[in-house]
Motif scaffolding. Structure first.
Motif, PDB file in Angstrom:
ATOM      1  N   VAL A  26      -5.858   2.717   7.601  1.00  0.00           N
ATOM      2  CA  VAL A  26      -5.560   1.869   6.450  1.00  0.00           C
ATOM      3  C   VAL A  26      -5.607   0.408   6.870  1.00  0.00           C
ATOM      4  CG1 VAL A  26      -3.818   1.239   4.738  1.00  0.00           C
ATOM      5  CG2 VAL A  26      -4.174   3.642   5.344  1.00  0.00           C
ATOM      6  N   MET A  27      -4.872   0.073   7.917  1.00  0.00           N
ATOM      7  CA  MET A  27      -4.893  -1.294   8.441  1.00  0.00           C
ATOM      8  C   MET A  27      -4.170  -1.365   9.776  1.00  0.00           C
ATOM      9  SD  MET A  27      -2.114  -3.356   6.097  1.00  0.00           S
ATOM     10  CE  MET A  27      -2.646  -4.871   6.809  1.00  0.00           C
ATOM     11  N   LYS A  28      -4.493  -2.387  10.521  1.00  0.00           N
ATOM     12  CA  LYS A  28      -3.835  -2.616  11.799  1.00  0.00           C
ATOM     13  C   LYS A  28      -2.517  -3.340  11.534  1.00  0.00           C
ATOM     14  CE  LYS A  28      -8.057  -2.906  14.577  1.00  0.00           C
ATOM     15  NZ  LYS A  28      -8.166  -1.496  14.671  1.00  0.00           N
ATOM     16  N   ILE A  29      -1.454  -2.803  12.113  1.00  0.00           N
ATOM     17  CA  ILE A  29      -0.119  -3.410  12.012  1.00  0.00           C
ATOM     18  C   ILE A  29       0.630  -3.007  13.271  1.00  0.00           C
ATOM     19  CG2 ILE A  29       0.807  -1.512  10.645  1.00  0.00           C
ATOM     20  CD1 ILE A  29       1.945  -4.789   9.628  1.00  0.00           C
ATOM     21  N   ASP A  30       1.342  -3.942  13.862  1.00  0.00           N
ATOM     22  CA  ASP A  30       1.975  -3.701  15.157  1.00  0.00           C
ATOM     23  C   ASP A  30       2.982  -2.557  15.096  1.00  0.00           C
ATOM     24  OD1 ASP A  30       1.978  -4.667  17.890  1.00  0.00           O
ATOM     25  OD2 ASP A  30       4.089  -5.137  17.519  1.00  0.00           O
ATOM     26  N   TYR A  75      -2.172   4.906   9.275  1.00  0.00           N
ATOM     27  CA  TYR A  75      -3.159   5.919   8.882  1.00  0.00           C
ATOM     28  C   TYR A  75      -2.744   6.617   7.595  1.00  0.00           C
ATOM     29  CZ  TYR A  75      -5.382   5.797  13.497  1.00  0.00           C
ATOM     30  OH  TYR A  75      -6.053   5.421  14.633  1.00  0.00           O
ATOM     31  N   GLU A  76      -3.762   7.133   6.890  1.00  0.00           N
ATOM     32  CA  GLU A  76      -3.567   7.993   5.734  1.00  0.00           C
ATOM     33  C   GLU A  76      -4.454   9.221   5.944  1.00  0.00           C
ATOM     34  OE1 GLU A  76      -3.585   7.504   0.956  1.00  0.00           O
ATOM     35  OE2 GLU A  76      -5.336   6.702   2.018  1.00  0.00           O
ATOM     36  N   PHE A  80       0.832  -1.205   0.000  1.00  0.00           N
ATOM     37  CA  PHE A  80       0.000   0.000   0.000  1.00  0.00           C
ATOM     38  C   PHE A  80       0.866   1.254   0.000  1.00  0.00           C
ATOM     39  CE2 PHE A  80      -1.935   3.475   2.386  1.00  0.00           C
ATOM     40  CZ  PHE A  80      -3.065   3.710   1.610  1.00  0.00           C
ATOM     41  N   VAL A  81       1.826   1.319   0.923  1.00  0.00           N
ATOM     42  CA  VAL A  81       2.666   2.507   1.030  1.00  0.00           C
ATOM     43  C   VAL A  81       3.535   2.658  -0.221  1.00  0.00           C
ATOM     44  CG1 VAL A  81       4.502   3.621   2.358  1.00  0.00           C
ATOM     45  CG2 VAL A  81       2.617   2.494   3.550  1.00  0.00           C
TER      46      VAL A  81
END
Length: 163
Positions: free
Chosen positions: A123-127, A105-106, A57-58
């Motif tokens: 955007v999504m959960k990531i540790d 986040y975006e 994504f990034v």
């Protein structure tokens, strides 16, 4: 003699049943091994899905904004922010990508507008997710999931270094 024939038939029947039982046990054991292998592959794919997806994504967002001077890394409230700038009809806008409290986040806003973290879209959960850009315009993206698995992505961009 008849007794001997009955005994032979019984032995043949028992032998056939034993062979069928051995086949059935072997088939079940093989099925069990296959299920375990499939489960391990599926679990492995799920564990790395969030890593690969967040990096992808990034990286896509960086490629979309990669023009000279449009990408830099800034900090806000102690968080590294990947800033992607773009000009639309003479107005400048920024897309800020950052990690805060286990979420990537975006946030899209006008250039120079102030905002509070965490604003924007999850955007999504990531540790853990971090950005680093060297002076030559090489970006290192690092993602770590809850299991401690880490993936990195290196990108060369035309956009220069840190501001």
């Amino acid at each position: 003699m008849n007794d001997n024939k009955d005994r032979t038939k019984s032995i043949h029947t028992v032998c056939v049943l034993v062979v069928i039982c051995i086949f059935a046990i072997s088939a079940l054991a093989l099925l069990n091994v296959g299920i375990r292998v499939y489960k391990n592959i599926t679990v492995g794919n799920l564990e790395t899905f969030e890593l690969r997806t967040s990096l992808s994504f990034v990286a896509t967002r960086i490629r979309q904004a990669d023009e000279a001077g449009n990408i830099h890394i800034d900090t806000k409230d102690g968080n590294n922010i990947l800033v992607l700038e773009e000009e639309i009809n003479g107005e400048w806008y920024e897309t800020d990508l950052y990690h805060y409290d286990g979420v990537l986040y975006e946030f899209y806003h006008g250039k120079g507008e102030d905002y509070e973290i965490p604003s924007g879209m999850e955007v999504m959960k990531i540790d853990s997710f971090s950005f680093y850009m060297d002076d030559n315009g090489r970006i290192r993206l690092t993602a770590i999931n809850a299991d401690g698995n880490m993936e990195e992505l290196f990108m060369n961009v035309r956009s220069g270094g840190q501001k």
